[in-house]
Structures are given as C-alpha cells and as structure tokens.
Design an enzyme around this catalytic site. Structure first.
Site, mmCIF file in Angstrom:
data_model
loop_
_atom_site.group_PDB
_atom_site.id
_atom_site.type_symbol
_atom_site.label_atom_id
_atom_site.label_comp_id
_atom_site.label_asym_id
_atom_site.label_seq_id
_atom_site.Cartn_x
_atom_site.Cartn_y
_atom_site.Cartn_z
ATOM 1 N N HIS A 55 0.440 0.827 2.399
ATOM 2 C CA HIS A 55 -0.654 1.439 2.740
ATOM 3 C C HIS A 55 -1.215 1.791 4.294
ATOM 4 O O HIS A 55 -1.701 2.920 4.734
ATOM 5 C CB HIS A 55 -1.939 0.806 1.966
ATOM 6 N N GLU A 56 -1.187 0.673 5.031
ATOM 7 C CA GLU A 56 -1.457 0.358 6.430
ATOM 8 C C GLU A 56 -0.826 1.270 7.407
ATOM 9 O O GLU A 56 -1.312 1.956 8.152
ATOM 10 C CB GLU A 56 -1.427 -0.926 7.120
ATOM 11 N N HIS B 189 -1.756 5.004 6.970
ATOM 12 C CA HIS B 189 -2.897 5.539 7.865
ATOM 13 C C HIS B 189 -2.298 5.927 9.375
ATOM 14 O O HIS B 189 -2.607 6.960 9.630
ATOM 15 C CB HIS B 189 -3.986 4.234 8.375
ATOM 16 N N GLU C 148 -8.418 6.400 2.752
ATOM 17 C CA GLU C 148 -7.963 5.378 2.050
ATOM 18 C C GLU C 148 -6.963 5.922 0.756
ATOM 19 O O GLU C 148 -6.016 5.282 0.404
ATOM 20 C CB GLU C 148 -9.085 4.431 1.182
#
Length: 265
Positions: free
Chosen positions: A127-128, A131, A190
């Site tokens: 997920h990070e 980004h 997100e």
C-alpha cells in the site's frame, strides 16, 4: 457579473491543469513537481526521521521487514525507481509504515503487533509503495499549491469588488475546500494505494486475501474509534475491506500465476 466571471476563470484554469497526467488506475492527476524534486525531498525527510527516531537494532526484526520489502519492491517499475530501496525499522509504538520517493521505506515496530504475518505486513508495505508508484505525494503538493492560488485569487476578487462579509465567505471557501476537495482527495489516494498494493503483494507471492484480515485487525486495534468517513482522510475500515474484496479476483489470479513464494521469518 465581473466577480462571477473572474471566479469562473480561476476554477476553469485549475480544472484545465488537473488533466496533465494519469494515475496507474486511469485517474486524471495534476503533477507540478519534477521527479528530481520529489526524490530530494524524500531523501531529506528520511534523513531527518532517522535522526529524530530510534532505529531498531534487532537483527531478526530488520531481516524480516527487509525480506518482505525486497519482495514487494522487486515488482516496482524501474521508471518509478531503479536503485536499491533503503528499508529502516523504527522502534516506535505507532501502528504505521510509509514509503517515500527515491526508494525509502520506513516501518514502525508497533505495526508488527497488528500485522500478524508476512502477508499482512506485505499488504501495508505494498500500500505504501503504491502511494509512490501513483505519485500521490506530488499530486497532494500540487493540489495544495493550486488551492492556495485559487483561494488567494478569490480573496483578491472579493476585496476588489468590495463584497460585504468577505471574511465569512473566505472561511466558508476554506471549509468547503477541506471537506469537499482535500478530504475526498486523500480518501481517493488511500483507495488507489490499496488497489495498487493488492496487486503488488499478489505478484510478489503474498496471499492477497490476508489484506482483509489486516484491516480487520486494524479496526480491532483502533477500538472502533475511527472518525466519521466523511471527515476523515482515510476510508473507513469496512469500506477498505469491501473495496479490497471487490478487487480480489484479479489479485488472486496474479498470486496463483506467480512462482514467487517468499518465506520471510
């Protein structure tokens, strides 16, 4: 009439600029900063954090996190970053992790208590990194720059036209920007990072179904104290779970197709 025309021109200019790039999921983006600028800012921020926070010296912890991060970053396109990623474990009770442009990843030890296995930690790291792949940092700084420009222009127009109650009007514009633009924009980031991260973890050989278990753990760890989704920069845990499940079929196909099966301990 002059006031209406001028404000409309400002809005039109911002909308025109917002179509200058496209995210990995096909969403229009505005990116005003160069990759070199973002890489430099990421390096500076990471150096500052290493000076301010305690870096874990536990070999087992570091090896475990780096094993997962290395598997995830091996799937990152070279156009995003083609060097060696730096992975640091911070000895801190925060249940969090982050990735920065220029190949920087930080994981807080508090997260290791909630992410119960390598698959769940891979969901967070994916997920990070998502980004970074989607250039969300660039996009948020660009959006903030445009909002400041638009707000200043609106204030100047109100003053030039001697509009009564211009103070309350500007306050309302600021609140409207936050609730109507910035917060939904953050929630979009997100959700997009969740989608990209799900794909990354699956292609890296981590079970994407564990991403749902992770967010169930996250919700339990928060004690149900999450703010209202409407006023939050993050989607509600159940919203994230629903979105992950909606994207699970292609992720499972990627997972089953890969021969990668990391064994991070």
């Amino acid at each position: 009439m002059k006031l209406k025309f001028t404000l409309s021109a400002v809005v039109a200019a911002i909308i025109a600029l917002s179509s200058c790039a496209t995210s990995p999921t096909g969403r229009n983006q505005v990116l005003l900063f160069s990759d070199a600028q973002l890489t430099e800012m990421g390096a500076q921020a990471f150096s500052g954090m290493k000076e301010e926070l305690t870096v874990s010296t536990k070999q087992v912890q570091n090896s475990y996190v780096k094993c997962i991060a290395n598997a995830i970053t091996a799937q990152v396109p070279s156009s995003v970053f083609d060097g060696q990623w730096e992975v640091v474990v911070f000895d801190d009770e925060q249940v969090n992790a982050f990735a920065l442009p220029g190949g920087k990843i930080g994981v807080y030890t508090g997260l290791l208590k909630v992410a119960e296995n390598q698959h769940q930690l891979a969901a967070v790291i994916g997920h990070e990194v998502g980004h970074v792949i989607a250039e969300h940092g660039n996009e948020r700084m660009s959006q903030s720059t445009l909002i400041n420009m638009g707000t200043q222009a609106a204030g100047q127009v109100l003053a030039a036209n001697e509009v009564p109650q211009s103070g309350p009007i500007m306050a309302a514009i600021g609140l409207g920007m936050q609730v109507g633009v910035q917060l939904p924009f953050s929630r979009t980031h997100e959700s997009e990072a969740d989608e990209i991260g799900l794909q990354l973890m699956a292609k890296s050989g981590f079970d994407p179904r564990q991403s749902v278990n992770l967010w169930q753990n996250m919700e339990a760890a928060s004690g149900g104290n999450s703010p209202m989704e409407f006023l939050s920069t993050h989607p509600a845990p159940q919203t994230r779970i629903n979105d992950l499940q909606a994207n699970m079929s292609p992720a499972l196909a990627d997972y089953q197709a890969t021969t990668n099966r990391p064994n991070c301990k």
